[in-house]
Design a protein around this motif. Structure first.
Motif, PDB file in Angstrom:
ATOM      1  N   PRO A   9     -10.509 -75.269 -22.071  1.00  0.00           N
ATOM      2  CA  PRO A   9      -9.111 -75.235 -22.537  1.00  0.00           C
ATOM      3  C   PRO A   9      -8.972 -75.980 -23.861  1.00  0.00           C
ATOM      4  CG  PRO A   9      -9.332 -76.501 -20.481  1.00  0.00           C
ATOM      5  CD  PRO A   9     -10.658 -75.911 -20.761  1.00  0.00           C
ATOM      6  N   GLN A  10      -9.725 -77.055 -24.022  1.00  0.00           N
ATOM      7  CA  GLN A  10      -9.696 -77.790 -25.281  1.00  0.00           C
ATOM      8  C   GLN A  10     -11.129 -78.115 -25.697  1.00  0.00           C
ATOM      9  OE1 GLN A  10      -6.587 -80.209 -24.172  1.00  0.00           O
ATOM     10  NE2 GLN A  10      -5.314 -79.334 -25.765  1.00  0.00           N
ATOM     11  N   PHE A 224      -7.158 -79.913 -46.572  1.00  0.00           N
ATOM     12  CA  PHE A 224      -6.360 -79.131 -45.621  1.00  0.00           C
ATOM     13  C   PHE A 224      -6.521 -77.640 -45.907  1.00  0.00           C
ATOM     14  CE2 PHE A 224      -2.086 -77.282 -44.663  1.00  0.00           C
ATOM     15  CZ  PHE A 224      -2.189 -77.353 -43.291  1.00  0.00           C
ATOM     16  N   VAL A 228      -7.863 -74.717 -43.413  1.00  0.00           N
ATOM     17  CA  VAL A 228      -7.016 -73.592 -43.012  1.00  0.00           C
ATOM     18  C   VAL A 228      -7.661 -72.270 -43.411  1.00  0.00           C
ATOM     19  CG1 VAL A 228      -4.810 -72.449 -43.329  1.00  0.00           C
ATOM     20  CG2 VAL A 228      -4.894 -74.922 -43.148  1.00  0.00           C
ATOM     21  N   SER A 232      -8.795 -69.736 -40.475  1.00  0.00           N
ATOM     22  CA  SER A 232      -8.042 -68.491 -40.334  1.00  0.00           C
ATOM     23  C   SER A 232      -7.477 -68.101 -41.695  1.00  0.00           C
ATOM     24  CB  SER A 232      -6.931 -68.606 -39.298  1.00  0.00           C
ATOM     25  OG  SER A 232      -6.503 -69.939 -39.166  1.00  0.00           O
ATOM     26  N   ALA A 235      -3.805 -67.015 -42.018  1.00  0.00           N
ATOM     27  CA  ALA A 235      -2.849 -68.109 -41.942  1.00  0.00           C
ATOM     28  C   ALA A 235      -2.856 -68.888 -43.254  1.00  0.00           C
ATOM     29  CB  ALA A 235      -3.204 -69.029 -40.767  1.00  0.00           C
TER      30      ALA A 235
ATOM     31  N   ALA B 352      -2.613 -71.585 -37.691  1.00  0.00           N
ATOM     32  CA  ALA B 352      -4.069 -71.673 -37.589  1.00  0.00           C
ATOM     33  C   ALA B 352      -4.387 -72.175 -36.189  1.00  0.00           C
ATOM     34  CB  ALA B 352      -4.623 -72.620 -38.641  1.00  0.00           C
ATOM     35  N   PRO B 353      -5.075 -71.362 -35.365  1.00  0.00           N
ATOM     36  CA  PRO B 353      -5.222 -71.676 -33.941  1.00  0.00           C
ATOM     37  C   PRO B 353      -5.856 -73.031 -33.671  1.00  0.00           C
ATOM     38  CG  PRO B 353      -6.094 -69.476 -34.443  1.00  0.00           C
ATOM     39  CD  PRO B 353      -5.747 -70.110 -35.743  1.00  0.00           C
ATOM     40  N   LEU B 355      -5.933 -75.760 -35.432  1.00  0.00           N
ATOM     41  CA  LEU B 355      -5.345 -76.962 -36.026  1.00  0.00           C
ATOM     42  C   LEU B 355      -4.154 -77.439 -35.191  1.00  0.00           C
ATOM     43  CD1 LEU B 355      -5.456 -76.178 -39.853  1.00  0.00           C
ATOM     44  CD2 LEU B 355      -7.097 -77.393 -38.437  1.00  0.00           C
ATOM     45  N   ASP B 359      -0.423 -80.101 -38.482  1.00  0.00           N
ATOM     46  CA  ASP B 359      -1.048 -79.383 -39.592  1.00  0.00           C
ATOM     47  C   ASP B 359      -0.394 -78.022 -39.782  1.00  0.00           C
ATOM     48  OD1 ASP B 359      -2.735 -81.376 -40.264  1.00  0.00           O
ATOM     49  OD2 ASP B 359      -4.569 -80.447 -39.521  1.00  0.00           O
ATOM     50  N   PRO B 405      -0.923 -81.146 -29.864  1.00  0.00           N
ATOM     51  CA  PRO B 405      -2.006 -80.247 -29.442  1.00  0.00           C
ATOM     52  C   PRO B 405      -2.315 -79.177 -30.491  1.00  0.00           C
ATOM     53  CG  PRO B 405       0.031 -79.620 -28.379  1.00  0.00           C
ATOM     54  CD  PRO B 405       0.326 -80.862 -29.178  1.00  0.00           C
ATOM     55  N   GLU B 406      -3.498 -78.558 -30.337  1.00  0.00           N
ATOM     56  CA  GLU B 406      -3.841 -77.408 -31.176  1.00  0.00           C
ATOM     57  C   GLU B 406      -2.873 -76.267 -30.895  1.00  0.00           C
ATOM     58  OE1 GLU B 406      -7.775 -76.249 -30.178  1.00  0.00           O
ATOM     59  OE2 GLU B 406      -8.675 -78.127 -30.842  1.00  0.00           O
ATOM     60  N   ALA B 409      -3.488 -74.060 -27.943  1.00  0.00           N
ATOM     61  CA  ALA B 409      -3.330 -74.586 -26.589  1.00  0.00           C
ATOM     62  C   ALA B 409      -1.919 -74.350 -26.038  1.00  0.00           C
ATOM     63  CB  ALA B 409      -3.653 -76.086 -26.568  1.00  0.00           C
TER      64      ALA B 409
END
Lengths: 364, 534, 308
Positions: A9-10, A224, A228, A232, A235, B352-353, B355, B359, B405-406, B409
């Motif tokens: 999950p993480q 940053f 990014v 992605s 994004a 952005a998944p 981050l 962010d 959290p990201e 998530a």
């Protein structure tokens, strides 16, 4: 038996931290196996490889000499790979940086001032960056795969250096041996503690560049942007960042640092422009970048580890007659294990025996 | 095999459970489907519908529980086994291959013995028989979403299944196309085929289905006869509480100044498989909420990129936002004139998944809030960013685990609340949203719709692109329809009806020739791999 | 230039092109399945050293060729385990395969440097091979030349005329859809990767058993990378790989002849020609973004983790 990946999950913080160490341990185990197969006493061989080169002060200096270019290149590559650009031509950018930096002492041997060295370093950076700009330009302008073009340019750079060192730049007083004149003192990167060993200021330059780039990645908008766009791209564009500019930034930075490493090697460890100036630093630095988890500070530690494999190779050859080629095998294996262990950060691995699909053991 | 299922049933599940990590996506689900019935599977997004049918089709392994097929306990290890039993499935996000032709796509589920030419012939026969027009030699990448769905259905029918699973089939169709598909389904039912029909559109379930199973949070909350229920009772079963319908306040008496002005927007296709934009004109005034309806894949994504500035225009005055020429401006500069954007895809476009949320806040705010969030040399003021993040989380009631959290998530609904809140927090004069509530649970959807209406009523221009007609009728002041890269002129909500909008979605307006489009594609064969020996 | 000399030049071009064709046709199948294996250079160089060693130890160049194939397959399995089973980044994994291959080959080959090699015998048919003009070209080449041509034809047939080939292409286009249809994505990809390994290994063995029958460290000299470029150049179409491979073979041979003729251009520059040509060709072929998008297998280099 088959194995199944189960998405965590993480991200696992634990495996993020220990995956490089796990990879090192696995590499040592593999080394044990290889030496046994080669009929060498494995423990003694590993000792010769990884302990002996660290036993005396002058050896630590040797380690720093080898680590400096690896770290410097890997710092740039970390940013480049983070941004999802694949520069694998650092070896070529290293060579070109070595050449452009050497232009000063070779073409203007009289120019011997306080500025000589800074100008050389700057030219080295620019030369490497310019070499890196070629695949970047081809990628952005012509949509050409940067992996292949940057790699092809390595061969071109090697041949170009060979031509220079045997031709135009050959020392007339060198008895027809390839290689330029030896650089005057003002064009040399000096030794840090000459009384203890021969490590030059290159290692300081390397660590400094690692810290600066780490700061950028950690605290500045540019870092940053790298994260990014690399993670992605769509994004990133939504955020208003340009992927074209990022390609150039990544290649200019990684090429520039490789070029800086090149001239630091020539002006530091070698002292003249030879027909070969790198034992594959540009490729080994790829391993350093990954072993350092694409983090500039991680690259410092990883750079010393890789440097050790170079020294260990020489040491083991002398004391046990093990081929120094084994060092390359270690380096390749290390990257394999690093990549494999990184899977544990995002996935749990489940082994499944038999057809029934019943989980037998679970790990991680 | 000690236990048996009920022989009178075609398919039965008992206590079917699927666990992902700590999440019970399906929790002891009992399902009974009789031969020749259309069975609805109802539930909100994330209720476990997709997980359930993937287990029935052999894509996922159940963690616990049993599946009984015609009374026999079965283990369905793969889609191939499911097909051999006689189960077919039409996926929501199709399982098609863009680089292959329709008949090659169909051939993939048959064994080597049947030559492709024969498969193409049979596909043609089935397509005629069931009124599902199809060109077997067309490249799937060139086809519209509706055409792709037909390939999936035909591929399924060719295997003569006893049970067909349809996952949200009407989400990609115009109301008229949906009607035609219902006819096909009725006909299959009359022939004795059972259908498991997954949907969250209650009126179509009431109209079509004989029985229904309602899922909520992975559990069965009801088995019922949808014809005996009202849309409200069904909705309450799905959501578990009364959903507050959004009341559309009367439009502002005097519309404000034009804030979005688009004139003759043209865009060549960006990739071989994308739609060109053709001569789009549009004006949205302050205080107005304009909806853009349309079947997926008719140029909405391309249109969004053009308005947001991810794709820029040749002329500066093609797009004017908040009274300023924006055609030449990039997305950051368009934000600077007071515009805000929320794209369709949340993970990978809007966010952005990998981050953290903070962010992701910075992602769209670093230029507009430069003074607060970015210091000299581009130094990010993380304190200010984190503070704004917490403000949005409070404001929009974003539920999350952990401090920051990201993005990946978060659940779809919570992430969407955050992404909308991220833009609303700036109080933009112009807001463009693509699919605001796609894949979002009812509670979050209601909240998002209310926020959009409130923004318009406060004087901003809001442009909502959506495939969900119910949603558009609920919130819009006027609705325009996008079809094949063209945009119809907006119909005021008082004049709009499902019927009218549906016809426009099918390309009925003069100049929108839907069928010419389909035929044009049929002629593009031959430009690709000469693979199939047809 | 007389006819015999022309025939000889053409023969050397074919010999220079064969390893490129072999390696590229293998990688083409790999990439058609959606996997990018950048380790071709590594598998090739391992194939070269094991091919040489196999022939040197057993005395049979045929066993050498088999050893080359086997070594390529083994190395490709290592790649497969990481990139497929552990879903690692394919670019990085391929790179590490190349680094490992070069390292391993140096270690294995240490004892073979400078030893005389054994050449795979050329085909020699009575009468036919002695036909004027075309005899040697058609009937007098090394066996691997025929293998490379036959393999290309076989791959063409396999990809576009068989259902298994269709399935492989579908996986390269969209592995998620393929998985949803019940196709065993990883199995297909493993087989494709192994085929690519076998081809690269054989290509390497060609270098040390035919092209220059000896073992020199790093003797592949970037040919694995050129093979990768050839796949792009060929737009993932087998017949175009032949054209590309022979074009590069001609450039390589041409620059060697030019050097031999004493053309006053630095030899290093001439040696750099094949690499520069690769770059130019890549630029020309990739310029059209639309075509690149259509031609590239859509799931190329995307890791795939089946959920169950």
């Amino acid at each position: 038996m088959r194995l199944e990946l189960i998405k965590r999950p993480q991200k696992s913080a634990l495996y993020s931290a220990i995956s490089p160490l796990l990879a090192l341990v696995l590499t040592l185990l593999a080394g044990f196996l290889i030496f046994s197969l080669l009929g060498k006493p494995p423990v003694a061989a590993l000792h010769a490889y990884f302990i002996e080169p660290l036993s005396e002060a002058w050896q630590l200096h040797e380690l720093a000499i080898k680590a400096a270019p690896l770290i410097m290149i890997a710092v740039g590559l970390s940013v480049c790979y983070r941004s999802n650009n694949w520069n694998i031509g650092a070896e070529g950018q290293f060579i070109i940086g070595g050449i452009t930096g050497s232009l000063v002492p070779i073409l203007f041997p009289q120019f011997q001032t306080l500025f000589t060295l800074p100008v050389m370093l700057l030219l080295g950076f620019i030369g490497g960056a310019a070499m890196g700009a070629i695949p970047a330009l081809l990628k952005t302008r012509f949509n050409t795969n940067e992996i292949l073009t940057s790699l092809m340019l390595v061969y071109v750079a090697q041949l170009f250096l060979d031509w220079l060192a045997r031709g135009r730049f050959r020392d007339p007083g060198g008895n027809n041996f390839p290689g330029s004149i030896r650089f005057p003192e003002s064009a040399r990167l000096g030794e840090i503690f000459p009384s203890h060993g021969s490590a030059h200021w290159g290692i300081v330059l390397a660590i400094l560049s690692a810290i600066i780039v780490w700061f950028m990645m950690r605290f500045l908008m540019k870092g940053f942007e790298v994260k990014v766009l690399g993670g992605s791209p769509r994004a990133g564009r939504f955020g208003g960042f340009s992927s074209t500019k990022m390609v150039f930034f990544a290649f200019l930075l990684s090429g520039g640092l490789a070029g800086l490493a090149g001239i630091a090697e020539v002006a530091g460890a070698i002292g003249q422009l030879r027909e070969t100036i790198s034992p594959g630093y540009g490729f080994a630095a790829i391993i350093v970048a990954f072993l350092g988890r694409l983090n500039p500070l991680g690259a410092i530690a990883a750079g010393f580890v890789l440097a050790l494999t170079y020294l260990g190779g020489e040491a083991a050859q002398m004391s046990l007659g093990v081929s120094e080629k084994v060092a390359r095998v270690f380096q390749g294996l290390l990257l394999f294990f690093v990549l494999g262990c990184d899977t544990l950060i995002h996935y749990r691995i489940k082994f499944i025996f038999g057809e029934a699909g019943k989980p037998a053991t679970a790990k991680g | 095999m000690q236990d048996r299922g009920n022989d009178a049933l075609l398919l039965e599940t008992r206590g079917l459970t699927k666990v992902f990590g700590e999440l019970k996506a399906c929790n002891e689900v009992d399902l009974k489907i009789a031969p020749g019935e259309i069975h609805a599977l109802l539930g909100e997004n994330g209720a476990g519908k997709s997980t359930l049918v993937k287990m029935l089709f052999g894509v996922l392994d159940p963690t616990e529980g049993g599946i009984y097929w015609k009374g026999e306990p079965v283990r369905i290890g793969s889609p191939g086994e499911a097909r051999r039993h006689g189960i077919g499935m039409v996926f929501q996000h199709f399982s098609l291959f863009e680089a292959l032709t329709a008949s090659e796509n169909i051939a993939l589920v048959f064994d080597e013995k049947t030559p492709i030419s024969q498969i193409a012939e049979r596909a043609r026969a089935v397509s005629v028989e069931y009124g599902l027009p199809l060109d077997p030699h067309a490249m799937v990448g060139d086809l519209s979403v509706g055409e792709r769905q037909r390939i999936e259905i035909i591929r399924c029918l060719l295997q003569k299944p006893d049970l067909i699973i349809l996952d949200e089939p009407t989400s990609v169709l115009t109301p008229q196309e949906a009607n035609r598909m219902f006819d096909t389904l009725e006909r299959l039912k009359a022939e004795g085929t059972s259908i498991l029909y997954i949907s969250h559109r209650l009126d179509e379930v009431k109209r079509l289905c004989d029985t229904a199973t309602v899922l909520r949070h992975g559990k069965v909350v009801a088995h019922c006869d949808p014809r005996q229920e009202t849309a409200t009772t069904l909705a309450n079963l799905m959501v578990g509480s009364d959903v507050e319908a959004v009341k559309r306040q009367a439009s502002a008496a005097t519309p404000g100044p034009p804030l979005i002005e688009i004139s003759n927007l043209e865009r060549p296709p960006a990739t071989p498989f994308s739609i060109p934009l053709r001569g789009i004109d549009l004006t949205v005034r302050g205080g107005e909420l304009l909806g853009i309806a349309g079947v997926a894949g008719n140029g909405q994504g391309e249109f969004f990129e053009a308005v947001s500035g991810e794709w820029r225009q040749e002329r500066a005055d093609t797009i004017r936002l908040n009274g300023r020429n924006c055609g030449h401006k990039n997305i950051s500069d368009r934000r600077m004139v007071g515009a805000a954007f929320v794209p369709e895809e949340r993970l990978g476009h809007g966010a952005a998944p990998a981050l953290p949320l903070s962010d992701n806040l910075l992602l769209s705010r670093h230029t507009t809030d430069r003074r607060a969030m970015v210091g000299p040399l581009g130094f990010v003021r993380m304190g200010a960013v984190k503070e704004a993040t917490q403000r949005i989380i409070r404001e929009m009631d974003v539920r999350k685990s952990g401090e920051d959290p990201e993005a990946a998530a978060l659940s779809g609904g919570n992430l969407q609340k955050f992404l909308i809140g991220r833009e609303l927090d700036r109080e933009p004069m112009v807001l463009v949203v693509d699919q605001p509530t796609w894949g979002v649970d009812a509670g979050a959807a209601a909240r998002i719709r209310k926020a959009l209406i409130d923004l318009a009523r406060a004087g901003s221009a809001v442009l909502v692109i959506s495939q969900d007609l119910d949603e558009l009728f609920e919130i819009s002041d006027a609705i325009a329809v996008m079809h094949d890269g063209r945009l119809s002129s907006p119909l005021p909500i008082a004049e709009a009806s499902f019927e009218k909008i549906g016809l426009l979605m099918g390309g009925a307006e003069p100049g929108h020739q839907a069928h010419a489009h389909a035929e044009a594609h049929a002629n593009t064969e031959g430009s690709h791999e000469p693979g199939a020996p047809i | 230039m007389d006819v015999n000399m022309l025939q000889n030049i053409l023969l050397t071009i074919a010999t220079a092109s064969t390893p490129l064709l072999l390696a590229a046709i293998g990688e083409l199948v790999v990439e058609r399945s959606g996997v990018l294996n950048l380790g071709v250079e590594g598998m090739m160089v391992i194939g070269a050293v094991c091919g040489f060693a196999g022939a040197f130890i057993t005395g049979s160049p045929w066993i050498g060729a088999l050893a080359g194939i086997l070594a390529g397959v083994l190395l490709s399995l290592l790649f497969g385990f990481l990139a497929l089973s552990l879903a690692t980044n394919q670019v990085a994994t391929g790179l590490s395969l190349t680094l490992l291959g070069i390292g391993l080959s140096g270690m294995i080959g240490e004892d073979f440097v400078g030893r005389a090699g054994i050449r795979l015998p050329r085909l020699d048919l009575p009468v036919l091979s002695d036909l004027p003009l075309v005899g040697k070209l058609l009937f007098g080449q090394d066996p691997l030349f025929y293998v490379s041509i036959a393999l290309t034809a076989a791959v063409m047939w396999f990809l576009f005329k068989t259902r298994t080939g269709l399935t492989l292409r579908s996986i390269g286009d969209n592995h998620k859809s393929a998985h949803a249809l019940g196709i065993n994505v990883l199995l297909y990809r493993y087989l494709a990767v192994m085929f690519g390994g076998a081809c690269a290994g054989l290509a390497g063995a060609h270098l040390s058993l035919v092209y220059t029958p000896q073992w020199v460290e790093n003797m592949t000299a970037g040919r694995g990378w050129i093979a990768l470029a050839l796949v792009v150049f060929a737009s993932w179409r087998p017949w175009r790989v032949i054209g590309g491979a022979y074009l590069f073979g001609a450039v390589t041979i041409g620059q060697i002849h030019a050097q031999a003729l004493g053309i006053p251009i630095p030899s290093q520059l001439m040696s750099a020609l094949p690499y520069l040509a690769t770059i130019v060709v890549l630029v020309l072929i990739s310029r059209d973004r639309r075509l690149t998008v259509i031609n590239t297998p859509a799931s190329l280099a995307q890791p795939f983790v089946p959920d169950r």
